[in-house]
Scaffold this motif. Sequence first.
Motif, PDB file in Angstrom:
ATOM      1  N   GLU A  13       0.820  -1.215   0.000  1.00  0.00           N
ATOM      2  CA  GLU A  13       0.000   0.000   0.000  1.00  0.00           C
ATOM      3  C   GLU A  13       0.855   1.267   0.000  1.00  0.00           C
ATOM      4  O   GLU A  13       0.398   2.318  -0.447  1.00  0.00           O
ATOM      5  N   VAL A  14       2.099   1.161   0.474  1.00  0.00           N
ATOM      6  CA  VAL A  14       3.005   2.314   0.404  1.00  0.00           C
ATOM      7  C   VAL A  14       3.245   2.684  -1.059  1.00  0.00           C
ATOM      8  O   VAL A  14       3.152   3.850  -1.455  1.00  0.00           O
ATOM      9  N   GLY A  15       3.550   1.690  -1.878  1.00  0.00           N
ATOM     10  CA  GLY A  15       3.756   1.927  -3.303  1.00  0.00           C
ATOM     11  C   GLY A  15       2.481   2.335  -4.015  1.00  0.00           C
ATOM     12  O   GLY A  15       2.515   3.185  -4.918  1.00  0.00           O
ATOM     13  N   ASN A  16       1.357   1.746  -3.617  1.00  0.00           N
ATOM     14  CA  ASN A  16       0.081   2.144  -4.215  1.00  0.00           C
ATOM     15  C   ASN A  16      -0.157   3.636  -4.044  1.00  0.00           C
ATOM     16  O   ASN A  16      -0.529   4.339  -4.989  1.00  0.00           O
ATOM     17  N   HIS A  17       0.037   4.111  -2.819  1.00  0.00           N
ATOM     18  CA  HIS A  17      -0.190   5.534  -2.550  1.00  0.00           C
ATOM     19  C   HIS A  17       0.809   6.398  -3.317  1.00  0.00           C
ATOM     20  O   HIS A  17       0.441   7.431  -3.888  1.00  0.00           O
ATOM     21  N   LEU A  18       2.054   5.962  -3.344  1.00  0.00           N
ATOM     22  CA  LEU A  18       3.092   6.693  -4.058  1.00  0.00           C
ATOM     23  C   LEU A  18       2.761   6.827  -5.537  1.00  0.00           C
ATOM     24  O   LEU A  18       2.987   7.876  -6.157  1.00  0.00           O
ATOM     25  N   MET A  19       2.186   5.780  -6.117  1.00  0.00           N
ATOM     26  CA  MET A  19       1.881   5.765  -7.547  1.00  0.00           C
ATOM     27  C   MET A  19       0.508   6.349  -7.878  1.00  0.00           C
ATOM     28  O   MET A  19       0.085   6.344  -9.023  1.00  0.00           O
ATOM     29  N   GLY A  20      -0.197   6.835  -6.868  1.00  0.00           N
ATOM     30  CA  GLY A  20      -1.481   7.466  -7.108  1.00  0.00           C
ATOM     31  C   GLY A  20      -2.630   6.512  -7.334  1.00  0.00           C
ATOM     32  O   GLY A  20      -3.662   6.891  -7.885  1.00  0.00           O
ATOM     33  N   SER A  21      -2.497   5.254  -6.865  1.00  0.00           N
ATOM     34  CA  SER A  21      -3.570   4.284  -7.029  1.00  0.00           C
ATOM     35  C   SER A  21      -4.745   4.621  -6.127  1.00  0.00           C
ATOM     36  O   SER A  21      -4.568   5.130  -5.007  1.00  0.00           O
ATOM     37  N   GLY A  22      -5.944   4.294  -6.589  1.00  0.00           N
ATOM     38  CA  GLY A  22      -7.130   4.457  -5.752  1.00  0.00           C
ATOM     39  C   GLY A  22      -7.194   3.433  -4.638  1.00  0.00           C
ATOM     40  O   GLY A  22      -7.997   3.570  -3.711  1.00  0.00           O
ATOM     41  N   ILE A  23      -6.355   2.407  -4.711  1.00  0.00           N
ATOM     42  CA  ILE A  23      -6.317   1.374  -3.666  1.00  0.00           C
ATOM     43  C   ILE A  23      -5.243   1.785  -2.668  1.00  0.00           C
ATOM     44  O   ILE A  23      -4.114   1.285  -2.676  1.00  0.00           O
ATOM     45  N   SER A  24      -5.584   2.736  -1.829  1.00  0.00           N
ATOM     46  CA  SER A  24      -4.612   3.363  -0.941  1.00  0.00           C
ATOM     47  C   SER A  24      -5.069   3.254   0.502  1.00  0.00           C
ATOM     48  O   SER A  24      -6.264   3.327   0.792  1.00  0.00           O
ATOM     49  N   ALA A  25      -4.106   3.098   1.410  1.00  0.00           N
ATOM     50  CA  ALA A  25      -4.392   3.139   2.844  1.00  0.00           C
ATOM     51  C   ALA A  25      -4.056   4.504   3.422  1.00  0.00           C
ATOM     52  O   ALA A  25      -4.116   4.690   4.636  1.00  0.00           O
ATOM     53  N   GLY A  26      -3.683   5.448   2.592  1.00  0.00           N
ATOM     54  CA  GLY A  26      -3.401   6.796   3.051  1.00  0.00           C
ATOM     55  C   GLY A  26      -1.922   7.099   3.200  1.00  0.00           C
ATOM     56  O   GLY A  26      -1.070   6.197   3.165  1.00  0.00           O
ATOM     57  N   ALA A  27      -1.642   8.360   3.396  1.00  0.00           N
ATOM     58  CA  ALA A  27      -0.258   8.828   3.474  1.00  0.00           C
ATOM     59  C   ALA A  27       0.461   8.360   4.730  1.00  0.00           C
ATOM     60  O   ALA A  27       1.694   8.355   4.780  1.00  0.00           O
ATOM     61  N   ASP A  28      -0.287   7.966   5.767  1.00  0.00           N
ATOM     62  CA  ASP A  28       0.349   7.569   7.029  1.00  0.00           C
ATOM     63  C   ASP A  28       0.640   6.067   7.119  1.00  0.00           C
ATOM     64  O   ASP A  28       1.035   5.564   8.159  1.00  0.00           O
ATOM     65  N   ARG A  29       0.474   5.373   6.003  1.00  0.00           N
ATOM     66  CA  ARG A  29       0.785   3.930   6.013  1.00  0.00           C
ATOM     67  C   ARG A  29       2.244   3.722   6.400  1.00  0.00           C
ATOM     68  O   ARG A  29       3.128   4.430   5.933  1.00  0.00           O
ATOM     69  N   LEU A  30       2.511   2.763   7.263  1.00  0.00           N
ATOM     70  CA  LEU A  30       3.846   2.384   7.733  1.00  0.00           C
ATOM     71  C   LEU A  30       4.434   3.407   8.711  1.00  0.00           C
ATOM     72  O   LEU A  30       5.634   3.498   8.866  1.00  0.00           O
ATOM     73  N   THR A  31       3.576   4.173   9.376  1.00  0.00           N
ATOM     74  CA  THR A  31       4.096   5.176  10.310  1.00  0.00           C
ATOM     75  C   THR A  31       3.519   5.075  11.718  1.00  0.00           C
ATOM     76  O   THR A  31       4.174   5.475  12.679  1.00  0.00           O
ATOM     77  N   ASN A  32       2.317   4.578  11.874  1.00  0.00           N
ATOM     78  CA  ASN A  32       1.635   4.687  13.162  1.00  0.00           C
ATOM     79  C   ASN A  32       2.184   3.760  14.232  1.00  0.00           C
ATOM     80  O   ASN A  32       2.216   4.130  15.412  1.00  0.00           O
ATOM     81  N   ALA A  33       2.621   2.575  13.857  1.00  0.00           N
ATOM     82  CA  ALA A  33       3.218   1.687  14.858  1.00  0.00           C
ATOM     83  C   ALA A  33       4.489   2.313  15.420  1.00  0.00           C
ATOM     84  O   ALA A  33       4.724   2.303  16.639  1.00  0.00           O
ATOM     85  N   GLY A  34       5.306   2.865  14.540  1.00  0.00           N
ATOM     86  CA  GLY A  34       6.532   3.514  14.985  1.00  0.00           C
ATOM     87  C   GLY A  34       6.260   4.699  15.877  1.00  0.00           C
ATOM     88  O   GLY A  34       6.922   4.896  16.907  1.00  0.00           O
TER      89      GLY A  34
END
Length: 414
Positions: A249-270
């Motif tokens: 989903e990080v790459g999806n968001h980066l590439m502008g896909s509609g299948i996105s979990a948002g800009a904060d993907r891979l950040t909240n656990a940290g």
Amino acid sequence: MCADKTILIAGTYDTKDDELTYLADCIRAQGGGVLSMDVSVLGDPKAPTDVSKHDVAEAGGSSIQAAIDSGDENIAMQIMARGAAAKALELYRAGRIDGVVVLGGTMGTDLALDLCAALPLGVPKYVVSTVSFSAMLPPERLAADIQMILWAGGLYGLNSVCKSSLSQAAGAVLGAARAVEPSKRDRPLIGMTSFGKTILRYMVTLKPALEDRGYEVAVFHATGMGGRAFESLAAEGAFACVMDFATQEVGNHLMGSGISAGADRLTNAGAAGIPQMVAPACYDLVDLIGWQPLPERLSDRPAHAHNRLLTSVVLNQDERREVAQVMAAKLSDAKAPVAFFLPTGGCNEWDRPGAPLHDADGLAAFCDEMRRACPANVTLEELACHINDAQFSARVLALFDDWVAQGLIPRGAV
């Protein structure tokens, strides 16, 4: 009759009083309780609501007069959206509401998305909207467990068509509030991301092994909304550890896909100080909506139509390097230990030698960039295997046991 569950009803009572009152009557007729919230700006309801528009505006750090004086309906409703979200959360934490239903057109729906996103996962959230399921609604603004029904024929005034939607919503939110099983949290919870077994298989080994150690394991389908749910729980600090292995989903968001979990993907656990084990499953693919034509710039790429809803397109070497850079940057701010597993033999079942989407040079480019970009706070572990091989899962479990022994992860409830 004493109401067993109380539902918050939110909407613009100055223009939709009849509809909101009908919704409340439906809930009360089924034995539920109602707490009303007015999010109007200009007008007033026929009768006072439990939470007034003045209460809402003040909860948003402003006032009704400031909203009016702005002279801009968008600015005014954003004031009310902030206040409605804050007030709903306050009411929930005080134990005064068990679920929420919000009614609106585009203005009310915009507010409803903020209100629902403010409430924890597991709180029933229902939106009756004239634009339900519309492409106007970005995935990253949808609460992970939001429910919607189209407010058909309800733009202005009550009728038999819109009553059908309103009465269903009343029954659905009250039924959900009665039926929802609260999280027990009697065992430490591990959050894991993955896809189906046709492409990723590590969860088949890892889930029972972790359960045998006394942990509960929740596996999230990393196709946009699954990632949203995962990130929401991570932000709440719900996980004892995360095994975030399907980071596509990080790459999806980066590439502008509609299948996105948002800009904060891979950040909240940290950010929440949760130990993280991370891997780049399917980093080489961007998921696109299957029933839409491929973007022209991707039309000549190898692709896999998973079904009629989803098509995965292969990224080139430069794009893979960019994905590595973004992943590394997101992990660099983590406040707890991070281990990044790098399986040099491939990161999904379609990326084995001889498989249709295998690209050895592309994999090498990603690995090289990850080695270069990996931040100092992240331990990079290269594994000479494929992500679906037994060696990958064995190493994950070995590190997990080590982190438990060090006290980084609480011991399971064996």
